[in-house]
Design a protein around this motif. Sequence first.
Motif, PDB file in Angstrom:
ATOM      1  N   UNK A 123      34.225  52.598 -44.705  1.00 34.31           N
ATOM      2  CA  UNK A 123      35.642  52.953 -44.620  1.00 34.31           C
ATOM      3  C   UNK A 123      36.540  51.723 -44.640  1.00 34.31           C
ATOM      4  N   UNK A 124      36.007  50.569 -44.249  1.00 34.23           N
ATOM      5  CA  UNK A 124      36.807  49.343 -44.223  1.00 34.23           C
ATOM      6  C   UNK A 124      36.785  48.607 -45.560  1.00 34.23           C
ATOM      7  N   UNK A 125      35.947  49.069 -46.482  1.00 33.41           N
ATOM      8  CA  UNK A 125      35.817  48.385 -47.764  1.00 33.41           C
ATOM      9  C   UNK A 125      34.798  47.266 -47.682  1.00 33.41           C
ATOM     10  N   UNK A 126      34.044  47.043 -48.748  1.00 35.06           N
ATOM     11  CA  UNK A 126      33.045  45.974 -48.769  1.00 35.06           C
ATOM     12  C   UNK A 126      33.142  45.195 -50.075  1.00 35.06           C
ATOM     13  N   UNK A 127      32.755  43.936 -50.010  1.00 35.39           N
ATOM     14  CA  UNK A 127      32.737  43.116 -51.223  1.00 35.39           C
ATOM     15  C   UNK A 127      31.486  43.391 -52.044  1.00 35.39           C
ATOM     16  N   UNK A 128      30.336  43.404 -51.376  1.00 34.06           N
ATOM     17  CA  UNK A 128      29.066  43.628 -52.062  1.00 34.06           C
ATOM     18  C   UNK A 128      28.315  44.739 -51.349  1.00 34.06           C
ATOM     19  N   UNK A 129      27.958  45.774 -52.089  1.00 34.18           N
ATOM     20  CA  UNK A 129      27.185  46.879 -51.534  1.00 34.18           C
ATOM     21  C   UNK A 129      25.828  46.922 -52.217  1.00 34.18           C
ATOM     22  N   UNK A 130      24.761  46.834 -51.418  1.00 36.97           N
ATOM     23  CA  UNK A 130      23.402  46.991 -51.933  1.00 36.97           C
ATOM     24  C   UNK A 130      22.933  48.381 -51.535  1.00 36.97           C
ATOM     25  N   UNK A 131      22.476  49.162 -52.495  1.00 36.77           N
ATOM     26  CA  UNK A 131      22.170  50.566 -52.203  1.00 36.77           C
ATOM     27  C   UNK A 131      20.975  51.069 -52.990  1.00 36.77           C
ATOM     28  N   UNK A 132      20.274  52.024 -52.390  1.00 38.72           N
ATOM     29  CA  UNK A 132      19.303  52.808 -53.144  1.00 38.72           C
ATOM     30  C   UNK A 132      20.073  53.985 -53.758  1.00 38.72           C
ATOM     31  N   UNK A 133      19.727  54.403 -54.974  1.00 40.37           N
ATOM     32  CA  UNK A 133      20.523  55.414 -55.669  1.00 40.37           C
ATOM     33  C   UNK A 133      20.696  56.725 -54.902  1.00 40.37           C
ATOM     34  N   UNK A 134      19.620  57.222 -54.268  1.00 44.36           N
ATOM     35  CA  UNK A 134      19.712  58.503 -53.569  1.00 44.36           C
ATOM     36  C   UNK A 134      20.728  58.487 -52.445  1.00 44.36           C
TER      37      UNK A 134
END
Length: 446
Positions: A123-134
């Motif tokens: 909710x605060x916003x991020x510069x870099x998000x690392x995620x698994x697709x699911x």
Amino acid sequence: MDNFENLGLSPLVVKNLTGMGLTTPTPIQAQGIPPCMEGRDILGLAQTGTGKTAAFGLPMITQILAYGKRPAPKTVRALILAPTRELATQIYDNLAAFSAGAPVRIFRVVGGASINVQTEKLSKGVDVLIATPGRLLDLLERRALILSETKYLVLDEADQMLDIGFIHALRKIARLIPEERQTLLFSATMPKQMEELAATYLTNPVKVQVAPPGQAAEKIEQGVHFTTQGDKAALLAEYIAKHPKELAVVFNRTKHGSDKLAKLLEKWGFSVVAIHGNKSQNQRERALAQFRAGEVEILVATDVAARGLDIPEVAHVYNYDLPNVPENYVHRIGRTARAGRNGRAIAFCAPLEMADLRSIEKAMKKSIPVIGGEVHMEAPEGFKRPNGGNRGPRGPRPGDNPAAKPRGKSAGRPQSAVASKKAKGAEGGARPPRRPSRAPKSKQSV
């Protein structure tokens, strides 16, 4: 480029690299960072363990620092997609180290963790998000984040994402990101479907290839030991006993088999943990932390650990079950010989796995040296070793004690050791120490 300072990276990033003992870029970094800094799309092909994370992470952090302001609520400036939780965690750890002391918000979202906590962070916003697709799709459906401001898209280990069926998720996610973006695609192999993926999502990309796809690192000493399925556990115990206090990863094909093997090794007196898809995120992270710290010496895992496990101290990889996807063999053994070190990878091949072995050798365009056992009569008709020899030294037989000293001058030695005593120190040539009285019997099946 012989140092990071000449690559145009942020001085703070270079300082952090120096503090980590990193001063000279690897080939994938030296070739990939300059065009990435120019905003070009990249198709990067390199063996696992060659530094792909830094190749895309360092220029990304440098460019984000140039923004000079925080991201808007719920927005993501750079999105990195990874196929497994372990790889996502490794990428997060690396980027956090590269950007230490910098005003860069980096966050990781994976399955198995609290989605409410993740929603609050986003909710605060991020510069870099690392995620698994699911998990990313789950968060998008909850409208926990928006991708309309995303300028960078990275697909790491994209070939594995295709293998485990994430292609539809990738298509959904890519449609939500502006076409005016920089897309970086990294992989260790290049199957046909990868070529189609690159053609769809990359625009006039720079192709960076530092080694033929599907090739293992040169510093990995490989070997195959022919055995029966029922003798594998005893044989594994024998090999592990020869290298006490050295970290080893054992790959099993199934979740149930991994648990069963781990319990058996623990019963025999070995220090072991297991990870697979049925373990909770906390269980997986705790097990990896223990293994990384050297509190346990053996990690039994399914292919969830074939990528994203970056522990330089891993000295041995044992393929207890051969993978039925040839490319996964290269990723598995890539868990050793990291950070410039040497490593050893032993494959146990049962009669019904002969076709898998043949596929692996065909994909690598080389044969794996035979270090023990013999090709059994149950092997597929017409199967022959590429070097023309089907027989190796005697492997364990019913009634053998895997912890006892081998009998005979050639027992357990590589083929070359039988012909020459100069190979005395090779795998299988040294006499293993005696194990406790709880040592396994040869016919225990796992």
